[in-house]
Design a protein around this motif. Structure first.
Motif, short mmCIF file in Angstrom:
data_model
loop_
_atom_site.label_atom_id
_atom_site.label_comp_id
_atom_site.label_asym_id
_atom_site.label_seq_id
_atom_site.Cartn_x
_atom_site.Cartn_y
_atom_site.Cartn_z
N ASN A 199 0.83 -1.21 0.00
CA ASN A 199 0.00 0.00 0.00
C ASN A 199 0.86 1.25 0.00
O ASN A 199 1.99 1.26 0.49
N TYR A 200 0.30 2.32 -0.57
CA TYR A 200 1.10 3.53 -0.76
C TYR A 200 1.41 4.26 0.54
O TYR A 200 2.33 5.08 0.59
N ALA A 202 4.68 1.99 1.58
CA ALA A 202 5.57 1.42 0.57
C ALA A 202 7.02 1.85 0.76
O ALA A 202 7.95 1.02 0.65
#
Length: 268
Positions: A27-28, A31
């Motif tokens: 997930n951003y 990350a």
């Protein structure tokens, strides 16, 4: 458990000598930290999400992480394609079902990954395990609010059902498969105050799993995060807070070695 700590130390040495490629569809939010934790341990991260390249990228990797923390419709086919590719090639898959009980879509995607990919390792918190086991539990976003009472029993049942190693992180960490159960007493409450430490743990688990043996890989990754969390907190000065803790956590992963593992590892 001295022999197990030595085996974990040898796997850490293997990682640093071989720098395995760890493909992470994550997930951003976390990350960057996952990539840095992977690098600090000694492995090589790559974060490729596009459906048109995940098969090729996964084929080149030594382990795969599927993390649904910032789930999107566009990424669902990529999770499945990368996961199936990894399984076909004997590449270990770590599934991190972040916030699985928060929405119906997360539950549906988790169900599909468990059925179609059949991950080798499932790294979750207590609430997520309850949801995956279809137990009634309160859900608060992606945070765990479930009791750890009885965790070992239904974690073992879930491991038998999925034929996977189940690593449950919490106040006391637990790693189980069909035959084995290990508890880990390392860690610090501050690990819950920094975004992405669970995701980072999954990255470490995948890095160790790349060295062979999913169960030992899960124990090693969870243990490494616990030890490094303890030491990062210990080294803070009076005026330092969670921002410095986050930075020191990466430093401790980088400094991790055989002596530290044997001195601080608390497993039974």
């Amino acid at each position: 458990m001295v022999e197990l700590l030595e085996e974990i130390s040898q796997k850490l040495l293997w990682i640093r000598q071989n720098r395995p490629l760890i493909h992470q569809i994550t997930n951003y939010v976390s990350a960057n930290d996952c990539a840095n934790a992977t690098l600090a341990l000694g492995a090589s991260p790559v974060m490729a999400h596009d459906i048109n390249e995940v098969e090729e990228m996964t084929s080149k990797a030594s382990a795969l992480v599927l993390n649904i923390g910032t789930l999107s419709v566009a990424n669902i086919p990529a999770y499945l394609k990368a996961g199936i590719t990894a399984k076909e090639r004997g590449i270990p898959v770590v599934f991190d079902p972040v916030g699985v009980g928060a929405t119906k879509q997360r539950a549906e995607v988790a169900k599909a990954i468990l059925a179609d990919v059949q991950p080798d390792i499932i790294r979750c918190n207590m609430t997520e395990l309850n949801v995956l086991c279809h137990r009634k539990v309160a859900v608060k976003g992606v945070d765990s609010v479930a009791s750890e009472v009885g965790c070992g029993e239904f974690a073992r049942e879930f491991a038998e059902k999925t034929n996977a190693v189940v690593a449950v992180t919490g106040k006391t960490d637990l790693v189980v498969d069909k035959k084995n159960m290990i508890t880990i007493e390392n860690g610090d409450e501050w690990l819950t105050r920094v975004t992405g430490t669970g995701c980072m743990t999954s990255a470490l688990v995948a890095s160790f799993a790349a060295a062979g043996n999913a169960f030992i890989g899960a124990v090693a990754g969870v243990l490494a995060m616990g030890i490094c969390g303890e030491l990062a907190k210990l080294r803070l000065t009076e005026n330092e807070g969670i921002g410095t803790f986050r930075m020191r956590l990466i430093d401790e992963i980088f400094q991790l070695n055989r002596d530290i593992i044997k001195k601080y590892g608390k497993i039974s």
